[in-house]
Design an enzyme around this catalytic site. Structure first.
Site, PDB file in Angstrom:
ATOM      1  N   ASP A  49      25.583  59.245  49.493  1.00  0.00           N
ATOM      2  CA  ASP A  49      24.630  58.183  49.195  1.00  0.00           C
ATOM      3  C   ASP A  49      25.287  56.993  48.506  1.00  0.00           C
ATOM      4  O   ASP A  49      24.850  55.853  48.688  1.00  0.00           O
ATOM      5  CB  ASP A  49      23.428  58.688  48.390  1.00  0.00           C
ATOM      6  N   THR A  50      26.356  57.214  47.719  1.00  0.00           N
ATOM      7  CA  THR A  50      27.091  56.086  47.154  1.00  0.00           C
ATOM      8  C   THR A  50      27.702  55.238  48.266  1.00  0.00           C
ATOM      9  O   THR A  50      27.619  54.004  48.251  1.00  0.00           O
ATOM     10  CB  THR A  50      28.205  56.578  46.217  1.00  0.00           C
TER      11      THR A  50
END
Length: 411
Positions: free
Chosen positions: A207-208
């Site tokens: 998700d980063t």
């Protein structure tokens, strides 16, 4: 050639993903799980009840089991058979990012989201998370435990690791979002499905990397302050996850340098810097040079009437007040009297760090040499100041005059 994300000709990034029209908006909530049989059923039933009672849109809950070795898949199948808007998906490989990729890439919902199985984030934050996506105001949304208005209960170790990680993202990869790790995120489905082919990670950095890619593509990321309580029974290996995240950051940095990350071709270094930094660095350097010269002059004058440590402390204190005021107005573009006192207090903390470095260096010098020359003392103070200056710039940019207070102009 850089990798690109297909956008309609002549359109802006956000206009590239029009929201589909249907009578009822649908939100798909994914819960990625690995060996969570002990908590899965209670959490899914709680989430299902919460959404059924007051959520104003259609919803579907998908339990994505990524290769659990306990009875997680059996529990998920039983819940899916019992609750009408719950389904279970089983993957044969481990990876939180892999589970999200698998479900999101095939989803027919308007918005896809995910949350951790322990439901550490207060569910009252879910509607504020997805509403801007359903209206088309934003493209992605994240829950933030580090913003104003959030209320977080967790141990010092996790707090420190989280803050250091997000600080690294902002200073090295120009991230403009505050909390990359919170397990409470959502996105417009067509946005995610367009971005996923360029996201390489299938584990915790997933998700980063997705957020960094969305930012570089020019999409709008909405942040929601959340209430969050740490799960004491969390199965996450914090140390291993932190190391994997650092490796992910290094990989993304290499892709950016090669022009293979995001929708844009490689740009000059000044444009790859965080917004405003190309203008701030030379101005900060000018203020720093003037402050250093002033501090050295004061140090030499005061040294004739007091000890080296006292002369260093007093000269640094005087110049720090002027340095903070000058950087506030000249470097970071903050005008007016609002928060001026707070800025001086925070600048004072930067002063204490600089004082610690220079005082420690002087103490070490006098410990090693019986009677060091005045010139050697000045040289040691100069070197210590140079080290403190780098740290002071980072503190001022990220904390003292950060995005909430600085009025930055694009470089």
């Amino acid at each position: 050639m850089s990798a690109t994300i297909d956008l309609p000709e002549g359109s802006q990034a956000r206009a590239a993903f029009p929201a589909p029209r249907r009578p009822e908006k649908l939100v798909e909530v994914v819960i990625p799980v690995y060996n969570e049989e002990h908590v899965l059923e209670a959490s899914v039933r709680r989430l299902h009840a919460y959404l059924s009672e007051g959520f104003p849109y259609g919803f579907r809950i998908t339990v994505a089991d990524n290769a659990s070795t306990d009875r997680t898949s059996e529990v998920a199948a039983r819940i899916a058979a019992d609750l009408p808007r719950v389904r279970a998906v089983r993957l044969d490989r481990k990876g939180r990012g892999l589970a999200l990729r698998h479900v999101w890439s095939a989803s027919d919902a308007d918005v896809v989201a995910y949350m951790d199985v322990d439901l550490s984030t207060d569910l009252d934050g879910f509607l504020p998370l997805v509403a801007p996506l359903l209206t088309g105001h934003s493209d992605l949304a994240i829950g933030s435990r580090l913003g104003r208005g959030s209320n977080v209960v967790r141990g010092m170790k996790r707090e420190l690791i989280s803050r250091c990680y997000n600080l690294l993202l902002r200073t090295t990869l120009a991230a403009r979002f505050s909390d990359a790790q919170c397990g409470f995120k959502a996105a417009r489905t067509q946005v995610v499905q367009a971005l996923l082919p360029q996201v390489e990670d299938d584990a915790w950095f997933f998700d980063t990397e997705l957020l960094l890619l969305a930012q570089r593509t020019g999409l709008r990321i909405h942040e929601v302050p959340v209430d969050w309580v740490d799960d004491p029974d969390s199965r996450v290996d914090v140390t291993k996850t932190a190391l994997d995240d650092l490796k992910g950051m290094a990989r993304v940095a290499r892709r950016i340098a090669r022009g293979r990350f995001g929708a844009k071709a490689p740009t000059p270094l000044s444009r790859d810097l965080p917004r405003g930094m190309a203008r701030q660095i030379p101005r900060f350097a000018l203020v720093g040079i003037a402050s250093t010269v002033a501090q050295l002059v004061l140090y030499v004058l005061l040294r004739s009437i007091m000890s080296p440590l006292a002369a260093n402390a007093l000269s640094l204190l005087i110049t720090t007040v002027g340095n903070t005021a000058a950087n506030r107005r000249f470097t970071f573009g903050v005008t007016g009297r609002a928060d001026a006192l707070r800025h001086q207090v925070q600048g004072g903390i930067a002063f204490l760090i600089g004082l610690g470095l220079s005082t420690g260096a002087l103490a070490l010098l006098h410990g090693l040499a019986d009677r060091p020359s005045r010139g050697l003392e000045v040289a040691v103070v100069l070197v210590a100041n140079a080290l403190a200056t780098l740290l002071r710039f980072l503190l001022m940019r990220v904390w003292v005059f950060g995005p909430r207070t600085a009025k930055e102009n694009a470089s």
